[in-house]
Scaffold this active site. Sequence first.
Site, PDB file in Angstrom:
ATOM      1  N   ASP A  20       0.824  -1.229   0.000  1.00 41.37           N
ATOM      2  CA  ASP A  20       0.000   0.000   0.000  1.00 41.37           C
ATOM      3  C   ASP A  20       0.850   1.267   0.000  1.00 41.37           C
ATOM      4  O   ASP A  20       0.640   2.169  -0.808  1.00 41.37           O
ATOM      5  CB  ASP A  20      -1.050   0.000   1.135  1.00 41.37           C
ATOM      6  CG  ASP A  20      -0.478  -0.033   2.544  1.00 41.37           C
ATOM      7  OD1 ASP A  20       0.721  -0.348   2.716  1.00 41.37           O
ATOM      8  OD2 ASP A  20      -1.249   0.252   3.492  1.00 41.37           O
ATOM      9  N   GLY A 104      -2.931  -6.109  18.563  1.00 39.08           N
ATOM     10  CA  GLY A 104      -1.633  -6.706  18.230  1.00 39.08           C
ATOM     11  C   GLY A 104      -1.737  -8.042  17.522  1.00 39.08           C
ATOM     12  O   GLY A 104      -0.745  -8.736  17.351  1.00 39.08           O
ATOM     13  N   LEU A 107      -4.975  -8.035  12.904  1.00 37.92           N
ATOM     14  CA  LEU A 107      -6.277  -7.951  12.232  1.00 37.92           C
ATOM     15  C   LEU A 107      -6.783  -6.509  12.237  1.00 37.92           C
ATOM     16  O   LEU A 107      -7.957  -6.245  12.018  1.00 37.92           O
ATOM     17  CB  LEU A 107      -7.291  -8.899  12.885  1.00 37.92           C
ATOM     18  CG  LEU A 107      -6.859 -10.371  12.871  1.00 37.92           C
ATOM     19  CD1 LEU A 107      -7.877 -11.240  13.603  1.00 37.92           C
ATOM     20  CD2 LEU A 107      -6.673 -10.881  11.447  1.00 37.92           C
ATOM     21  N   ASP A 152      -5.612  -0.658   5.627  1.00 35.47           N
ATOM     22  CA  ASP A 152      -6.545  -1.102   6.667  1.00 35.47           C
ATOM     23  C   ASP A 152      -7.776  -0.203   6.717  1.00 35.47           C
ATOM     24  O   ASP A 152      -8.908  -0.677   6.825  1.00 35.47           O
ATOM     25  CB  ASP A 152      -5.854  -1.069   8.034  1.00 35.47           C
ATOM     26  CG  ASP A 152      -4.576  -1.883   8.035  1.00 35.47           C
ATOM     27  OD1 ASP A 152      -4.456  -2.785   7.197  1.00 35.47           O
ATOM     28  OD2 ASP A 152      -3.696  -1.589   8.864  1.00 35.47           O
ATOM     29  N   TYR A 222       8.334  -2.374  11.151  1.00 37.34           N
ATOM     30  CA  TYR A 222       7.461  -1.795  10.121  1.00 37.34           C
ATOM     31  C   TYR A 222       8.040  -0.480   9.587  1.00 37.34           C
ATOM     32  O   TYR A 222       8.209  -0.307   8.383  1.00 37.34           O
ATOM     33  CB  TYR A 222       6.051  -1.573  10.684  1.00 37.34           C
ATOM     34  CG  TYR A 222       5.076  -1.123   9.632  1.00 37.34           C
ATOM     35  CD1 TYR A 222       4.304  -2.038   8.932  1.00 37.34           C
ATOM     36  CD2 TYR A 222       4.948   0.222   9.303  1.00 37.34           C
ATOM     37  CE1 TYR A 222       3.423  -1.637   7.940  1.00 37.34           C
ATOM     38  CE2 TYR A 222       4.076   0.642   8.317  1.00 37.34           C
ATOM     39  CZ  TYR A 222       3.302  -0.289   7.650  1.00 37.34           C
ATOM     40  OH  TYR A 222       2.446   0.113   6.666  1.00 37.34           O
TER      41      TYR A 222
HETATM   42  C1  GLA Z   1      -0.242  -2.722   8.366  1.00 35.35           C
HETATM   43  C2  GLA Z   1      -0.439  -1.293   7.883  1.00 35.35           C
HETATM   44  C3  GLA Z   1      -0.932  -1.262   6.439  1.00 35.35           C
HETATM   45  C4  GLA Z   1      -0.088  -2.142   5.542  1.00 35.35           C
HETATM   46  C5  GLA Z   1       0.145  -3.510   6.165  1.00 35.35           C
HETATM   47  C6  GLA Z   1       1.120  -4.354   5.381  1.00 35.35           C
HETATM   48  O1  GLA Z   1      -1.452  -3.385   8.481  1.00 35.35           O
HETATM   49  O2  GLA Z   1      -1.362  -0.633   8.702  1.00 35.35           O
HETATM   50  O3  GLA Z   1      -0.962   0.068   5.992  1.00 35.35           O
HETATM   51  O4  GLA Z   1       1.119  -1.519   5.214  1.00 35.35           O
HETATM   52  O5  GLA Z   1       0.621  -3.434   7.488  1.00 35.35           O
HETATM   53  O6  GLA Z   1       0.579  -4.710   4.159  1.00 35.35           O
END
Ligand code: GLA
Length: 357
Positions: A20, A104, A107, A152, A222
Amino acid sequence: MSRVVARGPGRVNLIGEHTDYNDGLALPFAIDRGVTVTAEPLPRGDRIEARALDLGEEDAFALGEIGASEGWRAFVRGTVAELQAAGHAVRPCRITIEGDLPHGSGLSSSAALEAALCLALIEDDDVDRVELAKLCSRVENDHVGARTGLLDQLAVLCGKEGHALRIDFRPPGFAPWANTRKGTWPPGPAIPSIEPVPLELGDWRLVTLDSGASHEHAGGGYNERRAECAAACEALGIESLREATSADGLPAPLDRRVRHVLTENARVDAMAAALAAHDLERAGELLSASHASLRDDYEASVPEVERTVEALERAGAAGARMVGGGFGGSVLALFPPGATPPEGAVSVAPGPAAGRL
Ligand code: GLA
């Protein structure tokens, strides 16, 4: 304003992970577990009082002087601040938060909470859902400190029962917006394209199984991966990885990160084609290929997640992969008819988008 109850669902991303914020493709859906927010007007004063029932914690702040905080409080304060900045009048109220989506677990309890908060606090819930998703993503980026993309929030606010959403974060004709170099989504004209894709599984089923390793986006892996993608863009002289055609010539580990993004975008369309052809064996293979790429090229796995994938495969899954940001959280698996998922696995199916109850 009278009492308002709003529900934000969690999400499962079928495929298209860490694409994304690289202006790529993804295929998520909203699920039937989520977060419920109740907002009851306070007859006087200028405060928001908030309670997180599951945690047994409280917060209170003045609408005119919100201030920063951490954890769930940062989501509440950030949402109120962003709603005000976008011109919504937020009234003094008591907010109660409860849910059945473990924090965590990968989901997206975060997006579920942001969406439910917005829909409970705004005067009129007939608003542009994509703009609301962007607002929620600013809450995460600017108030919580997680440099997450828009996946998300779109899944949670625009989901459609029985469908996954094929999201193209940079539809043809649009300049890059969500890319790692620019940061979060501004309000305004950039609109990802969202196309519902029927998720018809027949006797097959999708389950999630929590690995037991919790993850936090606001720290650790991340944000580091996101910075690596930005560095790869810089090295390649491009605005976003959507413009990359090959990882050749990049230094390690940037070459592996780019290879994941390129192959994952291709897997999203391969998955959409497999679903259209009702070829669920192929869908399973694609899930496993995505996991291998996230583990080996994106290096976003941890031992607990690997053990969970193995347990699901031993139980007869046609494919399994980590979902969400990685470094912990849940594993998604596709089971053929007759196979029994391991204890603790929960069936997931595409449910409705966030809304008022
Ligand atoms: C998390 C982030 C999303 C996306 C995913 C990985 O859920 O909130 O924006 O980057 O990781 O696909």
